[in-house]
Design an enzyme around this catalytic site. Structure first.
Site, PDB file in Angstrom:
ATOM      1  N   ASP A 129     -40.887 -10.151  -9.268  1.00 59.94           N
ATOM      2  CA  ASP A 129     -40.660 -11.221  -8.482  1.00 59.94           C
ATOM      3  C   ASP A 129     -38.797 -10.708  -8.054  1.00 59.94           C
ATOM      4  OD1 ASP A 129     -39.174 -13.467  -9.146  1.00 59.94           O
ATOM      5  OD2 ASP A 129     -39.004 -13.319 -10.859  1.00 59.94           O
ATOM      6  N   HIS A 174     -42.395 -14.021  -8.955  1.00 55.63           N
ATOM      7  CA  HIS A 174     -41.516 -15.276 -10.264  1.00 55.63           C
ATOM      8  C   HIS A 174     -43.022 -15.832 -10.490  1.00 55.63           C
ATOM      9  CE1 HIS A 174     -38.571 -17.538 -11.019  1.00 55.63           C
ATOM     10  NE2 HIS A 174     -38.977 -18.533 -10.402  1.00 55.63           N
ATOM     11  N   SER A 230     -36.044 -20.375 -14.337  1.00 53.53           N
ATOM     12  CA  SER A 230     -36.066 -20.342 -13.349  1.00 53.53           C
ATOM     13  C   SER A 230     -34.588 -21.192 -13.762  1.00 53.53           C
ATOM     14  CB  SER A 230     -36.340 -20.648 -12.025  1.00 53.53           C
ATOM     15  OG  SER A 230     -37.803 -20.086 -12.286  1.00 53.53           O
TER      16      SER A 230
END
Length: 398
Positions: free
Chosen positions: A347, A377, A181
């Protein structure tokens, strides 16, 4: 990214603070608290890319290391944490560390990133709340928390601080920079900001530029925090336990956590089940999924800081590797060393197409490696076997 309580054996150490513990106004690490495994680098002033302040003075980075830098200085690995992560990548919950390592499944003896072979480094970002200079830190002029005075920081500001840390540690070139991320965003920025100092990158569930959809999701999270009257504009550090902005922070977490999971996973796991014997149909009870989100809201409020959440979410919004560099493709074309781009097929926060754009823009990438998971995710954490296999094969090829 949900780095707070993934339901896997690898994350069993991450129990978090006791459920009945009072919720502090801020769970930021403060000077005088037990340092745990943290080390501290006083880097001096940090030039700021966008904030009118221009310079953040007297910056300190809290970091942790595992393993030793070899004589050739070619075994260093930097792990960049996500939004609510910190420098405690590997290890148990212990004095100074409320939770266990957030990537215990990836890091450790026999793991793809191994302290017996690598010199592993991770730092809490500037603006963080676990030892690095952030909103809860003492302002150098009056000793009071920065609070609302803390400046706007960008992803590039954070990477500039990490570059200074690499200099301090004697790391001229990283064998690998990886992270999920927001961590993946910084790995990508490193390739442009420090050319020649990055041997390889492995962004996981990330993107070259944050999209309008992603900014929209984070905007609602920031609005929830700002709307909490106990946020007090960001100056709440003197508030008693239970009187801080934990409601707004918790709502922000519930919104975010929903994007970390897929519609299918929530449907399969919870459906329309009631929580226990409660009845949500006019009788004040909860659906099971509501209870689940409230649980994660409470957990984050007991280990994080609302101002830090705001500043880091804003930094994520700033992320665009192509900004003022001729666009994403032009910027990333400059990086020709190996890249491992990993995505999760379900995701919905950083969808597969984000990783495909990265792969196509970097000549050193050999196709997106896809983690197959119904989870969303968070699949790259839940499906650690798939992720570890990709990482191990890539790392061994370097």
């Amino acid at each position: 990214m949900d780095d707070d309580g993934i339901e896997t054996e690898a994350w069993a150490a991450d129990e978090g603070p006791a459920i009945g513990a009072p919720i502090p106004a801020s769970a930021a690490w403060r000077e005088g608290d037990h340092p745990g495994r943290r080390r501290f680098f006083a880097m001096g002033d940090l030039a700021l890319e966008a904030d009118p302040m221009g310079t953040l003075p007297d910056v300190t980075l809290a970091y942790e290391t595992w393993g030793e830098l070899n004589a050739a200085k070619d075994n260093a690995v930097y792990i960049a944490h996500a939004l609510t992560g910190d420098s405690h990548v590997w290890g148990p919950a212990e004095d100074g560390h409320i939770t266990g390592g957030w990537w215990n499944a990836m890091v450790g003896p026999g793991r793809p990133i191994d302290p017996e072979r690598h010199f592993i480094v991770s730092a809490n970002v500037v603006g963080g709340c676990q030892g690095s200079t952030g909103p809860a830190s003492a302002h150098p002029e009056d000793g009071q928390p920065w609070g609302s005075r803390f400046p706007y920081v960008t992803m590039r500001d954070m990477v500039n601080a990490e570059i200074a840390l690499a200099d301090h540690l004697g790391v001229g070139r990283w064998r690998l920079i990886t992270g999920p991320s927001m961590g993946g965003m910084r790995a990508i920025e490193w390739t442009i900001m420090a050319p020649g100092r990055v041997g390889a990158i492995a962004p996981v569930g990330s993107t070259a530029a944050v999209t309008a959809d992603q900014i929209a999701w984070s905007t609602s999270q920031l609005a929830a925090i700002h709307a909490d009257p106990n946020f007090r504009g960001g100056d709440y550090y003197g508030a008693a336990d239970g009187e801080g902005p934990h409601v707004g922070l918790g709502i922000a977490r519930m919104i975010a956590h929903t994007t970390y999971r897929s519609e299918r996973e929530l449907a399969d796991r919870f459906g329309r089940q009631y929580q226990g014997d409660s009845d949500p149909l006019g009788k004040g009870g909860l659906f099971a999924v509501q209870s689940y989100l409230q649980h994660h809201a409470r957990k984050l409020a007991r280990r994080f800081d609302a101002n830090t959440y705001v500043r880091l979410a804003q930094a994520i919004q700033s992320h665009d590797v192509g900004r003022d560099r001729g666009g994403v493709e032009t910027a990333l074309a400059r990086y020709t060393d190996p890249a491992l781009v990993i995505a999760v097929d379900s995701d919905r926060l950083y969808p597969l197409k984000n990783s495909q754009r990265l792969d196509q823009a970097m000549s050193g990438s050999d196709g997106v490696k896809v983690v197959h998971s119904p989870v969303g995710h968070d699949g790259f954490l839940v499906e650690s076997g798939q992720l570890n296999a990709f990482m191990q094969e890539f790392e061994r090829s370097l």
